[in-house]
Write a protein that holds these residues in place. Structure first.
Motif, short mmCIF file in Angstrom:
data_model
loop_
_atom_site.label_atom_id
_atom_site.label_comp_id
_atom_site.label_asym_id
_atom_site.label_seq_id
_atom_site.Cartn_x
_atom_site.Cartn_y
_atom_site.Cartn_z
N VAL A 31 85.13 -1.94 46.52
CA VAL A 31 85.53 -3.34 46.41
C VAL A 31 86.90 -3.53 47.02
N GLN A 75 83.81 -10.73 55.19
CA GLN A 75 82.83 -10.39 54.16
C GLN A 75 81.51 -9.93 54.78
N GLU A 105 82.18 -4.72 48.89
CA GLU A 105 82.37 -6.10 48.40
C GLU A 105 83.74 -6.62 48.78
N LEU A 106 83.83 -7.92 49.01
CA LEU A 106 85.14 -8.56 49.19
C LEU A 106 85.35 -9.55 48.06
N ALA A 107 86.39 -9.32 47.24
CA ALA A 107 86.72 -10.24 46.15
C ALA A 107 87.98 -11.00 46.54
N LEU A 142 85.47 -12.37 41.01
CA LEU A 142 84.53 -13.23 41.74
C LEU A 142 84.44 -12.74 43.18
N ALA A 143 83.25 -12.32 43.59
CA ALA A 143 83.04 -11.89 44.97
C ALA A 143 82.23 -12.95 45.69
#
Lengths: 355, 355
Positions: free
Chosen positions: A74, A98, A107-109, B108-109
């Motif tokens: 992440v 993303q 994942e990109l948060a 929150l992704a």
């Protein structure tokens, strides 16, 4: 209106269990376990049926699921509202980055904090907690507390807009070729007094852009003006001051679409007719530039490519494999061997006669 | 320009280890472990020193870190480019939701897929893999494949813009009070033929808005027009058609700022003067509405409140505690007991005399 139903039973039970699979497939849970783990003692037909049911119910063995989750890396993007509010184009970068990251299972948060100091402190804590594996920092400034905090911990960081690369730090920037082309277009039209409108000079990308454009204008024996200000009011104020002066510039290049709209509005308030009294070029195009009155000459904004470059740089730092060769190195210069072409609309013309 | 340095050693070692803490504190790793776990056999002074060093280096015991990470829940927002590109205001929603979620320790992704079907399939897989704990679905449509896929699995889902609530599904929507107020303003000015410009009628929020506004206009014995189209070109086309007809509307209410700018542009092409020949009200305000020529009368967009409501609804489904009482229930109606007030600018006037 907010309608929210509280679950009347724990939601965890909404997720299919091994018992559900066993029931639907008509076997024991032990047979399900044997089947999905490929162990002997289960006929091929039974195994197929169990796997089909598991797939239909969306069930996976918990251990496998956990290891999948543990493997998923992440990345946090550290957005702040101060000292500079996010650019109008940030969303395009997020989406571009993303897509490359997701294809590689990362994942990109998005994280929004008020200040750089708060974002730096939070990111340091998250890094120690192993909550994130890398960080993306947009709108890098001089003395950026986000950068210093994470650099000290050797956390993998992608800086957008400038900074010093290191083993744990990658730098992604769109470069200034388009802006140079915009200034050269103004030179060709006959402008000699050219102004640049951007964010704070503390922004590394703005500071470098100013250095590059000053060199281009002055090497053509022109006069270079700079107006930097934060927020809509700040931008309007500095443009107003620049255009009200004696020997004001006859043409403006703005950092983005927003700045160009504010320039048009300020020119109107001062009674300047665009393009006859003042030419304007927006540094990043958008529908707003097309719909403005007059429609604004603009540089295309390479949001998707810049976002993809952020994603690729992040994967590089993580040692993660890109999913496609295209994702590996979407280098801006390589994709756009010619500088991005100015989109000519109605806000550019020769300077007024008197100059 | 993309400058990326490959790490010359595994980055994992960039993270501080228990050995680093032991070295700097001048104790054995066993003592570090005893100190941080609060076990006896370590003096108060040594414990203080070890904890101070651990804090300075940004180290935390791995087990604690792992349990922290395992506890952190992750929510995915499922954005798609088709059939409707994301609204110009989506970023405000993301930021508003993220703030409420982050304060409660939930990430929150953002996930972007091309179509609803692809997003639904991916989300189903992620849910089975326990990669995400809940999903936020903006721009809900009829027969939305994202919704049906996740509803079938009983995954916790927050629908933005409409849908049917259930134990695992919460619905968040900004309501239409502001739009009703806009129409009533136009009635008061004397308009009887009023048009609405929005996205596709397959969007649940658009469909409901049309029903509500039609009732308001027709109950005042007015004539109601609807123009829905996707993308800038689609919107321009439907507005052009609506305004070219005999007995065209004398006033338009648009879904968002973008639609209003396109309405202004289309009116100009048709030789209609705003506001004398046509009044325009933008359903969501932005700097663009202020800077347009003429500046556009608009409804404030409750992005932060709507985003916070999405965050609160998600926490409710997860059974997670909100961090502040304000985060618990940012219900739009409660915060804005009077309907959101129309911001009067220059695009609203009585209808032309001939009508």
């Amino acid at each position: 209106m907010v309608t929210s139903s509280r679950p009347n039973r724990p939601l965890a039970t909404g997720r299919p269990t091994i018992a559900d699979v066993a029931r639907v497939a008509g076997v024991s849970t032990a047979v399900v376990s044997y089947a999905v783990n490929g162990r002997p003692g289960v006929s091929g037909a039974t195994r197929d049926r169990v796997l089909r049911v598991a797939d239909q119910l969306g069930w996976r063995p918990h251990a496998a699921a956990q290891s999948l989750r543990a493997r998923s890396e992440v990345v946090a993007m550290l957005v702040t509202t101060r000292p500079h509010p996010p650019s109008t184009h940030l969303f395009e970068l997020v989406v571009g980055a993303q897509q490359v990251l997701n294809r590689a299972g990362v994942e990109l948060a998005l994280h929004l904090e008020a200040t750089h100091a708060e974002a730096g402190a939070a990111a340091t804590r998250w890094w120690a907690e192993r909550r994130f594996d890398a960080f993306v920092i947009p709108d890098v400034t001089d003395d950026d507390a986000r950068v210093s905090a994470l650099r000290r911990r050797h956390a993998p960081v992608v800086l957008v807009g400038g900074g010093k690369p290191s083993p744990s730090v990658a730098v992604v920037d769109a470069g200034n070729d388009g802006f140079v082309e915009a200034v050269e277009l103004l030179h060709a039209l006959g402008h000699r007094r050219i102004g640049y409108v951007g964010g704070s000079e503390a922004l590394r990308s703005t500071a470098r852009r100013i250095r590059v454009l000053r060199r281009v204008v002055e090497s053509a024996e022109g006069e270079f003006f700079v107006a930097t200000g934060d927020g809509d009011d700040g931008t309007a104020t500095v443009i107003h001051r620049m255009l009200s002066a004696d020997d004001a510039p006859t043409a403006l290049v703005t950092d983005d679409d927003h700045g160009a709209l504010i320039a048009l509005d300020t020119a109107r308030r001062l009674g300047l007719r665009v393009p006859w009294d003042l030419s304007v070029i927006a540094g990043s195009d958008s529908t707003m530039c097309q719909l403005a009155e007059p429609p604004i000459t603009a540089l295309p904004f390479p949001g998707a490519v810049l976002g993809a470059a952020i994603g690729a740089a992040t994967l590089g730092l993580l040692g993660a494999a890109p999913a496609t060769p295209d994702d590996a190195a979407p280098v801006l210069d390589a994709r756009t061997p010619a500088p991005p072409q100015v989109i000519l609309r109605a806000t550019t013309a020769p300077p007024p006669r008197s100059t």
